[in-house]
Design an enzyme around this catalytic site. Structure first.
Site, PDB file in Angstrom:
ATOM      1  N   TYR A   1      -1.846  -1.092  10.507  1.00 45.39           N
ATOM      2  CA  TYR A   1      -1.946  -1.225   9.050  1.00 45.39           C
ATOM      3  C   TYR A   1      -0.654  -0.735   8.379  1.00 45.39           C
ATOM      4  CZ  TYR A   1      -3.995  -1.041   4.350  1.00 45.39           C
ATOM      5  OH  TYR A   1      -4.259  -1.242   3.018  1.00 45.39           O
TER       6      TYR A   1
ATOM      7  N   SER B   1       0.859  -1.188   0.000  1.00 48.83           N
ATOM      8  CA  SER B   1       0.000   0.000   0.000  1.00 48.83           C
ATOM      9  C   SER B   1       0.894   1.237   0.000  1.00 48.83           C
ATOM     10  CB  SER B   1      -0.865   0.012   1.272  1.00 48.83           C
ATOM     11  OG  SER B   1      -1.474   1.271   1.455  1.00 48.83           O
TER      12      SER B   1
END
Ligand code: NAD
Length: 246
Positions: free
Chosen positions: A151, A138
């Protein structure tokens, strides 16, 4: 038909980026095993696309036994030529209020699960002397973002895990790369209200969210032999998000 004859696992293949990747792999001539927890969506996709080309296997990527069974079944159905290691969850919690459980759940799925699928991928690919593994990272693996402690840590881990696996297997016919999407319009963003979504859109120089198909296109390239000299790389597919940060 850049994936003709190839057998590919897509973890998290029942929704969002994974689902778009399943459709793209089929369109490019491959066969796919969808590994997911969402049997309804996974089986619906199989009904739509045809069970000669697609299978659904219930698999929690955190469970080593599930992962082992997934690979055994895939080897029988279509072989393991490629793996899109994509399953993941989102999480937004202020760091000071993140509980042990919040932290552990995200690290388990988004980092440990990625490792377990990668480990099994390499076992099969080393045996075959070939293979392409694409891990889903990401933009948040590249940059910090407030309220995403687990995350962001997991995605940063995926980037460096990818490099490590790539150099370890580079002479074995195996390529290991990652893909780093910007914000993409999938169910993972469904918890956000309109105002928060607009704020995310404003972060992208292209002034829009990505579409799952745009991530799938880049993933199919990395899975294919067209990417034959690419290993240990991260492909940013982010509408210019990171360009504006460098
Ligand atoms: P999504 O929620 O649409 O799809 C995720 C899929 O993973 C679901 O089908 C879910 O059932 C499955 N899954 C979750 N936990 C699992 C587990 N333990 N075992 C097996 N399957 C599991 O989300 P998405 O946006 O398509 O996300 C896919 C990947 O892309 C994730 O790794 C996510 O972190 C990454 N990503 C998404 C965005 C975005 O903005 N959508 C941005 C960057 C990276």
């Amino acid at each position: 038909m850049r994936l003709k004859g190839k057998g590919i696992i897509v973890t998290g293949g029942a929704s969002g980026i994974g689902e778009a990747s399943v459709r793209k792999i089929i369109a490019e001539g491959g066969k796919v095993v969808i590994a997911d927890l969402d049997a309804d969506r996974g089986n619906a996709l199989v009904s739509e696309l045809g069970d000669d080309r697609v299978r659904y296997i219930h698999c929690n990527v955190v469970d080593s036994h599930d992962v082992e069974t997934l690979f055994q079944s895939t080897a029988e159905f279509c072989g393991v030529d490629g793996v899109f290691n994509n399953a993941g969850i989102g999480a937004i919690t202020p760091s000071a209020e993140t509980t042990d459980e919040d932290w552990q759940q995200v690290i388990d799925i988004n980092l440990t699960g990625v490792f377990k699928v990668a480990r099994m991928s390499l076992q099969y690919m080393l045996n075959n002397g070939a293979g392409s593994l694409v891990n889903c990272a990401s933009i948040l693996g590249h940059f910090g973002q407030s309220q995403t402690p687990a995350y962001s840590a997991a995605k940063g881990g995926v980037l460096n895990l990818t490099r490590t696996l790539a150099i370890e297997t580079a002479t074995n016919g195996i390529r290991v790369n990652s893909i780093s999407p910007g914000y993409v319009d999938t169910p993972i963003l469904s918890a956000l209200d309109e105002e928060s979504k607009n704020a995310l859109i404003a972060l992208h120089p292209m002034a829009r969210l990505g579409r799952p198909e745009e991530i799938a296109n880049a993933t199919a390239f990395l899975l294919s032999d067209e990417a034959s000299f690419i290993t240990g790389a991260d492909l940013l597919v982010d509408g210019g998000f990171t360009a504006g940060k460098s």
